[in-house]
Design an enzyme around this catalytic site. Structure first.
Site, PDB file in Angstrom:
ATOM      1  N   GLY A   9       0.698  -1.097   0.017  1.00 20.39           N
ATOM      2  CA  GLY A   9      -0.070  -0.049   0.157  1.00 20.39           C
ATOM      3  C   GLY A   9       0.814   0.984  -0.115  1.00 20.39           C
ATOM      4  O   GLY A   9       1.700   1.247   1.016  1.00 20.39           O
ATOM      5  N   PHE A  12      -0.828   7.560   1.733  1.00 22.43           N
ATOM      6  CA  PHE A  12      -0.051   8.355   2.879  1.00 22.43           C
ATOM      7  C   PHE A  12       0.615   7.614   3.703  1.00 22.43           C
ATOM      8  O   PHE A  12       1.749   8.009   4.194  1.00 22.43           O
ATOM      9  CB  PHE A  12      -1.287   9.198   3.331  1.00 22.43           C
ATOM     10  CG  PHE A  12      -1.366  10.336   2.401  1.00 22.43           C
ATOM     11  CD1 PHE A  12      -0.630  11.225   2.044  1.00 22.43           C
ATOM     12  CD2 PHE A  12      -2.845  10.153   1.693  1.00 22.43           C
ATOM     13  CE1 PHE A  12      -1.197  12.151   0.856  1.00 22.43           C
ATOM     14  CE2 PHE A  12      -3.177  11.119   0.820  1.00 22.43           C
ATOM     15  CZ  PHE A  12      -2.412  12.195   0.485  1.00 22.43           C
ATOM     16  N   TYR A  13       0.154   6.399   4.357  1.00 21.07           N
ATOM     17  CA  TYR A  13       0.414   5.697   5.466  1.00 21.07           C
ATOM     18  C   TYR A  13       1.617   4.821   4.979  1.00 21.07           C
ATOM     19  O   TYR A  13       2.704   4.791   5.606  1.00 21.07           O
ATOM     20  CB  TYR A  13      -0.484   5.031   6.176  1.00 21.07           C
ATOM     21  CG  TYR A  13      -0.390   4.211   7.617  1.00 21.07           C
ATOM     22  CD1 TYR A  13       1.029   3.936   7.896  1.00 21.07           C
ATOM     23  CD2 TYR A  13      -1.484   3.930   8.312  1.00 21.07           C
ATOM     24  CE1 TYR A  13       1.146   3.412   9.094  1.00 21.07           C
ATOM     25  CE2 TYR A  13      -1.218   3.429   9.477  1.00 21.07           C
ATOM     26  CZ  TYR A  13      -0.025   3.209   9.948  1.00 21.07           C
ATOM     27  OH  TYR A  13       0.027   2.740  11.255  1.00 21.07           O
ATOM     28  N   GLY A  14       1.404   4.219   3.752  1.00 20.78           N
ATOM     29  CA  GLY A  14       2.432   3.272   3.335  1.00 20.78           C
ATOM     30  C   GLY A  14       3.919   4.069   2.773  1.00 20.78           C
ATOM     31  O   GLY A  14       4.812   3.768   3.196  1.00 20.78           O
ATOM     32  N   ASP A  34       1.838  -1.354  -4.584  1.00 19.32           N
ATOM     33  CA  ASP A  34       0.420  -0.753  -4.440  1.00 19.32           C
ATOM     34  C   ASP A  34      -0.387  -1.374  -5.945  1.00 19.32           C
ATOM     35  O   ASP A  34       0.387  -1.980  -6.795  1.00 19.32           O
ATOM     36  CB  ASP A  34       0.531   0.707  -4.806  1.00 19.32           C
ATOM     37  CG  ASP A  34      -0.986   1.309  -4.112  1.00 19.32           C
ATOM     38  OD1 ASP A  34      -1.006   1.829  -3.156  1.00 19.32           O
ATOM     39  OD2 ASP A  34      -2.098   1.033  -4.977  1.00 19.32           O
ATOM     40  N   VAL A 125      -1.646  -2.625   9.739  1.00 18.20           N
ATOM     41  CA  VAL A 125      -2.002  -1.219  10.091  1.00 18.20           C
ATOM     42  C   VAL A 125      -3.294  -0.880   9.505  1.00 18.20           C
ATOM     43  O   VAL A 125      -4.044  -0.073   9.983  1.00 18.20           O
ATOM     44  CB  VAL A 125      -0.920  -0.153  10.000  1.00 18.20           C
ATOM     45  CG1 VAL A 125       0.444  -0.544  10.299  1.00 18.20           C
ATOM     46  CG2 VAL A 125      -1.167   0.261   8.304  1.00 18.20           C
ATOM     47  N   HIS A 182      -8.293  -0.442  18.983  1.00 14.73           N
ATOM     48  CA  HIS A 182      -7.820   0.497  18.602  1.00 14.73           C
ATOM     49  C   HIS A 182      -9.283   1.073  18.052  1.00 14.73           C
ATOM     50  O   HIS A 182      -9.558   1.440  17.007  1.00 14.73           O
ATOM     51  CB  HIS A 182      -7.025   0.444  17.414  1.00 14.73           C
ATOM     52  CG  HIS A 182      -6.488   1.717  16.648  1.00 14.73           C
ATOM     53  ND1 HIS A 182      -5.810   2.889  17.369  1.00 14.73           N
ATOM     54  CD2 HIS A 182      -6.217   2.047  15.416  1.00 14.73           C
ATOM     55  CE1 HIS A 182      -5.487   3.777  16.406  1.00 14.73           C
ATOM     56  NE2 HIS A 182      -5.882   3.473  15.515  1.00 14.73           N
TER      57      HIS A 182
HETATM   58  N1  APR Z   1      -2.923  -4.092  -2.429  1.00 12.77           N
HETATM   59  C1  APR Z   1      -2.036  -2.976  -2.321  1.00 12.77           C
HETATM   60  N2  APR Z   1      -2.378  -1.950  -2.137  1.00 12.77           N
HETATM   61  C2  APR Z   1      -3.673  -1.608  -2.049  1.00 12.77           C
HETATM   62  C3  APR Z   1      -4.481  -2.589  -2.406  1.00 12.77           C
HETATM   63  C4  APR Z   1      -4.082  -3.981  -2.680  1.00 12.77           C
HETATM   64  N3  APR Z   1      -5.071  -4.884  -2.800  1.00 12.77           N
HETATM   65  N4  APR Z   1      -5.930  -2.153  -2.430  1.00 12.77           N
HETATM   66  C5  APR Z   1      -5.806  -0.759  -2.203  1.00 12.77           C
HETATM   67  N5  APR Z   1      -4.335  -0.372  -2.187  1.00 12.77           N
HETATM   68  C6  APR Z   1      -3.792   0.982  -1.814  1.00 12.77           C
HETATM   69  C7  APR Z   1      -4.465   2.099  -2.662  1.00 12.77           C
HETATM   70  O1  APR Z   1      -4.408   2.002  -4.053  1.00 12.77           O
HETATM   71  C8  APR Z   1      -3.947   3.290  -2.025  1.00 12.77           C
HETATM   72  O2  APR Z   1      -2.715   3.702  -2.530  1.00 12.77           O
HETATM   73  O3  APR Z   1      -3.794   1.176  -0.578  1.00 12.77           O
HETATM   74  C9  APR Z   1      -3.430   2.594  -0.451  1.00 12.77           C
HETATM   75  C10 APR Z   1      -4.204   3.396   0.639  1.00 12.77           C
HETATM   76  O4  APR Z   1      -3.639   4.691   0.731  1.00 12.77           O
HETATM   77  P1  APR Z   1      -4.590   5.870   1.325  1.00 12.77           P
HETATM   78  O5  APR Z   1      -5.794   5.946   0.632  1.00 12.77           O
HETATM   79  O6  APR Z   1      -3.626   7.072   1.262  1.00 12.77           O
HETATM   80  O7  APR Z   1      -4.851   5.234   2.956  1.00 12.77           O
HETATM   81  P2  APR Z   1      -3.675   5.636   4.010  1.00 12.77           P
HETATM   82  O8  APR Z   1      -3.983   6.861   4.735  1.00 12.77           O
HETATM   83  O9  APR Z   1      -2.354   5.085   3.550  1.00 12.77           O
HETATM   84  O10 APR Z   1      -4.169   4.406   4.826  1.00 12.77           O
HETATM   85  C11 APR Z   1      -4.198   3.149   4.782  1.00 12.77           C
HETATM   86  O11 APR Z   1      -4.102   2.502   7.046  1.00 12.77           O
HETATM   87  O12 APR Z   1      -4.531   3.779   8.994  1.00 12.77           O
HETATM   88  C12 APR Z   1      -5.134   2.960   8.136  1.00 12.77           C
HETATM   89  O13 APR Z   1      -7.626   3.460   8.192  1.00 12.77           O
HETATM   90  C13 APR Z   1      -6.322   3.522   7.363  1.00 12.77           C
HETATM   91  O14 APR Z   1      -7.172   1.667   6.253  1.00 12.77           O
HETATM   92  C14 APR Z   1      -6.642   2.680   5.953  1.00 12.77           C
HETATM   93  C15 APR Z   1      -5.075   2.456   5.805  1.00 12.77           C
END
Ligand code: APR
Length: 316
Positions: A9, A12-14, A34, A125, A182
């Site tokens: 992923g 933002f988090y990743g 991703d 996470v 959490h």
């Molecule tokens: N495999 C890999 N990446 C994926 C998949 C998948 N099957 N499905 C979705 N993604 C990616 C999306 O394309 C996106 O880039 O996961 C990413 C999520 O990023 P954001 O929308 O920016 O969310 P983020 O703030 O990173 O949060 C991710 O962490 O804190 C938790 O609640 C939050 O569940 C959420 C996760």
């Protein structure tokens, strides 16, 4: 041998987790994946170009993965995999509102981890994290010590920051702790909170402490409401990266994490926020410490709340 970590992923988090892990300069490789075409490769290139400025040698590799697991070969040999894939909350949503949509994503990700990185320690996470951790263990079939979730390090940091701001002291003077889920049944542990070694209860009146506890419990929602789109990632990524560091350094650091509980505190058979020693095998052991009767009752309540939800994820 050189260490390797994967972050699944590249949102933002990743991406911030990958950045922090790379900047530690303790890994040979950070793999960032991703499903979006080009995004992980672009972020990896950008991060690598920061290496001469920040002064780290870790190489970041960005990989787009396909719906049938295409691209997952890149994670082979990972010591740790951090799962951040999934939707974040929007204002007004609870983490539980993400359950079904993120379960599909986390299950698919976990199956590919089991296939391509069968020896990795998995740190989850994605939210709701207590349930997604249980699901990742089910889908990987990894031993329970090798799958755990991030929540307590973040919640504790939020609690610590609020205490430090309220008392106008450095964050390093404050020791705090949160356990439980959490979410709504998060259990801040005031009996384990001190400021320069003094009990918090001697420094603040009970109603003020309760106010800080409530703010901690709603810490994620407070950020979501301000951002309007997306959820927190600076403090969360700091927490996840520290946990991955403890694994690869086999440090034995005791951190509050979402771990499988098997008899500790009289609670069994559930993933729950407790303190645990973290090392190369994941959870070395859960650390049981003294709690007040109220805190213990809160932890038991949290266990029952997440147990019911964790049973549901088997069918998602
Ligand atoms: N495999 C890999 N990446 C994926 C998949 C998948 N099957 N499905 C979705 N993604 C990616 C999306 O394309 C996106 O880039 O996961 C990413 C999520 O990023 P954001 O929308 O920016 O969310 P983020 O703030 O990173 O949060 C991710 O962490 O804190 C938790 O609640 C939050 O569940 C959420 C996760």
């Amino acid at each position: 041998m050189g260490k390797k970590v994967t972050v699944v992923g590249a949102g933002f988090y990743g991406s911030t987790t990958a950045q922090r892990l790379a900047e530690y300069d303790i890994f040979d490789t950070v793999v960032l994946t991703d499903i979006i075409d080009g995004k992980p490769a672009g972020l990896a290139l950008d991060l690598n170009q920061s290496r001469p400025i920040e002064g780290f040698e870790t190489k970041v590799v960005g990989v787009t993965t396909g719906t049938n697991g295409e691209g997952y070969e890149a994670i082979e040999g990972s010591d740790v995999v951090v799962v951040t894939a999934g939707l974040p909350r929007k204002p007004g949503m609870s983490r539980m509102d993400l359950l079904e949509v993120n379960a599909k994503i986390v299950r698919q990700v976990a199956e590919n981890i089991a296939k391509y990185a069968p020896n990795a320690v998995v740190i989850v996470v994605s939210n709701p994290v207590d349930e997604m951790t249980a699901l990742a263990q089910l889908a990987t079939q990894f031993p329970k010590n090798r799958v755990f979730g991030q929540a307590g390090v973040l919640d504790t940091a939020r609690f610590t920051n609020s205490i430090a701001e309220t008392l106008a002291v450095p964050v390093k003077s404050v020791k705090a702790l949160t356990l439980g889920s959490h979410g709504d049944t998060m259990v801040p542990v005031p009996s384990r909170c001190t400021v320069d070694g003094k009990p918090l209860s001697e420094l603040l009146p009970a109603d003020k402490i309760e106010e800080l506890v409530v703010r901690t419990r709603n810490g994620g929602a407070e950020v979501v409401a301000l951002l309007k789109t997306g959820s927190a990632y600076y403090a969360p990524s700091a927490a996840a990266a520290r946990m991955a560091k403890a694994v690869v350094e086999d440090s034995g650091a005791v951190l509050p994490v979402c771990a499988w509980v098997d008899g500790e505190y009289g609670i069994s058979g559930v993933y729950l926020g407790v303190e645990a020693a973290i090392g190369a095998t994941g959870i070395r052991h859960v650390v049981e410490d003294k709690l007040t009767d109220t805190e213990l009752a809160g932890l038991k309540e949290a266990a029952e709340a997440v147990r019911a939800k964790q049973a549901d994820v088997a069918n998602l």
